[in-house]
Motif scaffolding. Sequence first.
Motif, PDB file in Angstrom:
ATOM      1  N   ARG A 288      -3.485  -1.859  10.252  1.00 42.35           N
ATOM      2  CA  ARG A 288      -4.470  -1.182   9.434  1.00 42.35           C
ATOM      3  C   ARG A 288      -4.269   0.330   9.507  1.00 42.35           C
ATOM      4  NH1 ARG A 288     -10.090  -2.177  12.959  1.00 42.35           N
ATOM      5  NH2 ARG A 288      -9.814  -0.406  14.410  1.00 42.35           N
TER       6      ARG A 288
ATOM      7  N   VAL B 204     -11.244   2.666   6.506  1.00 39.61           N
ATOM      8  CA  VAL B 204     -10.244   1.856   7.198  1.00 39.61           C
ATOM      9  C   VAL B 204      -9.680   0.872   6.191  1.00 39.61           C
ATOM     10  CG1 VAL B 204      -9.791   0.201   9.035  1.00 39.61           C
ATOM     11  CG2 VAL B 204     -11.365   2.114   9.444  1.00 39.61           C
ATOM     12  N   ILE B 205      -8.358   0.884   6.034  1.00 38.76           N
ATOM     13  CA  ILE B 205      -7.693   0.014   5.068  1.00 38.76           C
ATOM     14  C   ILE B 205      -6.925  -1.056   5.835  1.00 38.76           C
ATOM     15  CG2 ILE B 205      -5.914  -0.124   3.287  1.00 38.76           C
ATOM     16  CD1 ILE B 205      -7.689   3.168   3.870  1.00 38.76           C
ATOM     17  N   ASP B 206      -7.286  -2.287   5.615  1.00 41.12           N
ATOM     18  CA  ASP B 206      -6.586  -3.402   6.253  1.00 41.12           C
ATOM     19  C   ASP B 206      -5.327  -3.722   5.455  1.00 41.12           C
ATOM     20  OD1 ASP B 206      -8.463  -3.883   8.350  1.00 41.12           O
ATOM     21  OD2 ASP B 206      -9.799  -4.801   6.874  1.00 41.12           O
ATOM     22  N   VAL B 207      -4.186  -3.513   6.065  1.00 39.06           N
ATOM     23  CA  VAL B 207      -2.910  -3.801   5.416  1.00 39.06           C
ATOM     24  C   VAL B 207      -2.507  -5.245   5.670  1.00 39.06           C
ATOM     25  CG1 VAL B 207      -0.468  -3.123   5.275  1.00 39.06           C
ATOM     26  CG2 VAL B 207      -2.235  -1.376   5.623  1.00 39.06           C
ATOM     27  N   SER B 208      -2.755  -5.716   6.876  1.00 38.42           N
ATOM     28  CA  SER B 208      -2.502  -7.109   7.254  1.00 38.42           C
ATOM     29  C   SER B 208      -3.436  -7.424   8.417  1.00 38.42           C
ATOM     30  CB  SER B 208      -1.038  -7.306   7.643  1.00 38.42           C
ATOM     31  OG  SER B 208      -0.786  -6.800   8.945  1.00 38.42           O
TER      32      SER B 208
ATOM     33  N   HIS C  87       0.842  -1.196   0.000  1.00 36.46           N
ATOM     34  CA  HIS C  87       0.000   0.000   0.000  1.00 36.46           C
ATOM     35  C   HIS C  87       0.882   1.252   0.000  1.00 36.46           C
ATOM     36  CE1 HIS C  87      -2.684  -3.100   1.574  1.00 36.46           C
ATOM     37  NE2 HIS C  87      -3.708  -2.334   1.259  1.00 36.46           N
TER      38      HIS C  87
ATOM     39  N   SER D 131      -2.329  -0.855  15.205  1.00 35.48           N
ATOM     40  CA  SER D 131      -1.767  -2.198  15.337  1.00 35.48           C
ATOM     41  C   SER D 131      -2.579  -3.005  16.334  1.00 35.48           C
ATOM     42  CB  SER D 131      -0.306  -2.098  15.805  1.00 35.48           C
ATOM     43  OG  SER D 131       0.237  -3.375  16.049  1.00 35.48           O
TER      44      SER D 131
ATOM     45  N   ARG E  16      -6.407   4.099   9.348  1.00 34.89           N
ATOM     46  CA  ARG E  16      -7.683   4.821   9.408  1.00 34.89           C
ATOM     47  C   ARG E  16      -7.498   6.202   8.810  1.00 34.89           C
ATOM     48  NH1 ARG E  16     -10.054   7.631  13.873  1.00 34.89           N
ATOM     49  NH2 ARG E  16      -8.419   6.748  15.219  1.00 34.89           N
TER      50      ARG E  16
ATOM     51  N   PHE F 187      -7.177  -3.391  18.152  1.00 38.04           N
ATOM     52  CA  PHE F 187      -6.397  -2.365  17.459  1.00 38.04           C
ATOM     53  C   PHE F 187      -6.277  -1.098  18.295  1.00 38.04           C
ATOM     54  CE2 PHE F 187      -7.372  -4.960  13.738  1.00 38.04           C
ATOM     55  CZ  PHE F 187      -6.185  -4.876  13.019  1.00 38.04           C
TER      56      PHE F 187
END
Length: 458
Positions: free
Chosen positions: A103, A95-99, A50, A123, A105, A129
Amino acid sequence: MVTIVSIDTPSLGDRSYLAHDRKVALVVDPQRDIDRVLAVARQAGVTITHVFETHIHNDYVTGGLALAKATGAAYHVNADDSVSFERTPVRDGDVIDVSPTLRVRVLATPGHTYTHLAYAVESDPGDGFEAVGVFTGGSLLFGATGRPDLLGAAHTHDLVHHQFASARRLADELPEQARVLPTHGFGSFCSAGSTGEATASTIGRERIANPALTQDEERWVAETLAGLEAYPAYYAHMAPANTAGPDAPDLSAPEHADQRVLARRIAAGEWVVDLRNRTAFAAGHVTGTLNFGLDGQFATYLGWLIPWGTPLTLLGESAEQVAEAQRELVRIGIDQLEGAATGTPDAWTDAPLRSFERARFADLAQVRHHRPVVVLDVRRASEYAAGHIEGSVNVPIHELLERVGDVPAGEVWVHCAAGYRASVAASVLAARGIHVVAVDDAFDEHAAASGLPITVAA
């Protein structure tokens, strides 16, 4: 566990970031030369998935699109930004989930631009989180904020109030221990107010130290607007380049320029720039060349002074020095060099070299007892107003090319705050045949101590 690595660009006063969980990584506000980012990712053994932009930058050409293409990463840019390339649009609250444990926000933080975003990195260590940091771009900086006037005077009033509200939003919504991770504020002209010597901060620290969070809105707005100064002329070209979607730069070595070519280019009024430090340049240089040493804010001041589109040739002691300069220049969109030469000045011309004297403020104090000289102060107007040598003439460095005629005739002793800008100015004047002496000294420490009379502008 999130590891955040800053990738600094001191010559522009900026930072980019790579954050990872030891497997995958996100990148925020990458500079144009993306090989630095890729090297950090390789060293950490992570895959970039990302890339995020906090805003359409005004002080450098982004490497975001090129990095996303090179890695296959999703490229996150505000959905409201009008751009000419495909991106993954993001908006406030996304909210983008990276793993599974990392993530991002999205927080709308207008002020530096209307569409500015901040990104809270969150994290999950196993019990939910939590925000460990916030990439603030040009909103909340260390002890300051990003400036609100880069979109033009017609927008400054609205943006400065947006900036105040955005700073308050970040302070209200994020925990005290969250790291503040700005892009600007390390010497960048994108900051409004002093960021001091801080190299790290948290939301908690900013709550007690940042004027945007300790002053009432009316006072903060007034002080912020009063403190705004000139910013580099090349900024005008950055946003158009960034909305068009810049490609990765070409950093291949420029064509060699021999003595004949250099002489022809200087005679034609092209810029031939000597990259050596100011001591070496003053001791001997090719007549008509300009000195922008790599030991200072090279790209900032060259980009500020050069008429945009002027053909540019570089002179360096080595191929490595030329390559370093080329890297800095592509960050501000100067991609095309006419050529370069390396070695020493006697290899660049068969004509006699030119030189000029370097001096200290103590020397200036002594000289003024014996003969009249012109004292040219090339600091910014606010620096001059805070204290200047009595009888000096103030022509800020960024105005010098247009105001050379305002420099009185005679022997010109030119100074700034520490010596770098003075050397640039001295080279401009020397190229025009003016008798110049470059004061290479610290104004705050030595001007008054040398016995020079210091006055404060009314």
